[in-house]
Design an enzyme around this catalytic site. Structure first.
Site, PDB file in Angstrom:
ATOM      1  N   HIS A 126      57.372  37.465  43.882  1.00 34.25           N
ATOM      2  CA  HIS A 126      57.132  36.864  42.560  1.00 34.25           C
ATOM      3  C   HIS A 126      58.474  36.702  41.864  1.00 34.25           C
ATOM      4  O   HIS A 126      59.310  37.617  41.903  1.00 34.25           O
ATOM      5  CB  HIS A 126      56.208  37.767  41.733  1.00 34.25           C
ATOM      6  CG  HIS A 126      55.890  37.217  40.380  1.00 34.25           C
ATOM      7  ND1 HIS A 126      55.038  36.151  40.192  1.00 34.25           N
ATOM      8  CD2 HIS A 126      56.331  37.567  39.148  1.00 34.25           C
ATOM      9  CE1 HIS A 126      54.953  35.877  38.904  1.00 34.25           C
ATOM     10  NE2 HIS A 126      55.734  36.720  38.243  1.00 34.25           N
TER      11      HIS A 126
ATOM     12  N   ASP B 253      49.664  39.472  40.431  1.00 31.91           N
ATOM     13  CA  ASP B 253      51.050  39.936  40.373  1.00 31.91           C
ATOM     14  C   ASP B 253      51.135  41.433  40.090  1.00 31.91           C
ATOM     15  O   ASP B 253      51.948  41.904  39.293  1.00 31.91           O
ATOM     16  CB  ASP B 253      51.845  39.146  39.327  1.00 31.91           C
ATOM     17  CG  ASP B 253      51.911  37.663  39.668  1.00 31.91           C
ATOM     18  OD1 ASP B 253      51.944  37.330  40.863  1.00 31.91           O
ATOM     19  OD2 ASP B 253      51.921  36.842  38.737  1.00 31.91           O
TER      20      ASP B 253
END
Length: 217
Positions: free
Chosen positions: A112, A148
């Site tokens: 990410h 995430d």
């Protein structure tokens, strides 16, 4: 018989991180072998690149399935066919069901473009600049059902300058992504990473010269 971990890369777009993983896996001593590239989008540019490289590829268009679970069953079938042991998400723009994530618990990783837990979701670089942070970066983590989230395996940071835009910051971070993701996959595939609860413990055998230990690049 090869002892390398059979790894699938899942993409939705150009797959620049996929390319860095494939390049790393070509080294004889790399502990992961890329055995499949899968995309949920037929128009993903990374698919054509993977085909050119001679990699096994499959397109599983999520729009052709009536539910997320049905899509994941098709994806799991492809992973099973190729005897996949590890899954690396590289710009794969689909949230997984808790059931799929549980099946791949601590065997599925993602990268990410922020220093998690800050700036989850989309538009991470715009978020970072709007917040006025002085350091940004990227995170490799195990996948969990929440977006995430998950135990952090590796992070790398870059300075955020007053002159930076979302585009220039994205370019800086992408460079370190291409270093950190292959290094993190190496650790996971070699069994040098373990989860204690929801925290990562990295083997003491890992050299401090590893790219994972470069805090600011």
């Amino acid at each position: 018989m090869s002892t390398k971990k059979r790894t699938a890369i899942l993409i939705s777009g150009r797959g620049s991180n996929m390319q860095s993983l494939v390049a790393a896996a070509r080294a004889p001593d790399y502990p992961a072998e890329i055995v499949l590239v899968a995309s949920n989008r037929p128009d993903a540019a990374g698919v054509a690149w993977a085909v050119e490289q001679g990699l096994p590829t499959v397109i599983i268009d999520h729009k052709g399935y009536g539910s997320r679970a049905a899509f994941e069953r098709a994806l799991q079938s492809a992973l099973d066919t190729h005897h996949v042991e590890l899954v690396a998400l590289a710009g794969f723009m689909r949230l997984m069901t808790p059931e799929f994530v549980a099946h791949w618990q601590n065997r599925m990783i993602n990268i990410h473009p922020s220093l998690l837990p800050s700036f989850k979701g989309l538009h991470t670089h715009e978020q970072a600049i709007a917040a006025g942070v002085k350091i940004a970066g990227c995170t490799v983590h195990y996948v969990r059902p929440e977006m995430d989230a998950g135990p952090i395996i590796a992070q790398a940071a870059v300075p955020v300058l007053s002159s930076d835009t979302a585009e220039t910051l994205a370019a800086k971070i992408l460079k370190v992504e291409h270093r950190v993701y292959p290094a993190a996959l190496r650790l996971v595939a070699a069994g040098q990473v373990c989860c204690e609860g929801e925290k990562i413990v990295i083997s003491s055998e890992v050299s401090q010269t590893n790219p994972l230990y470069s805090p600011v690049i």
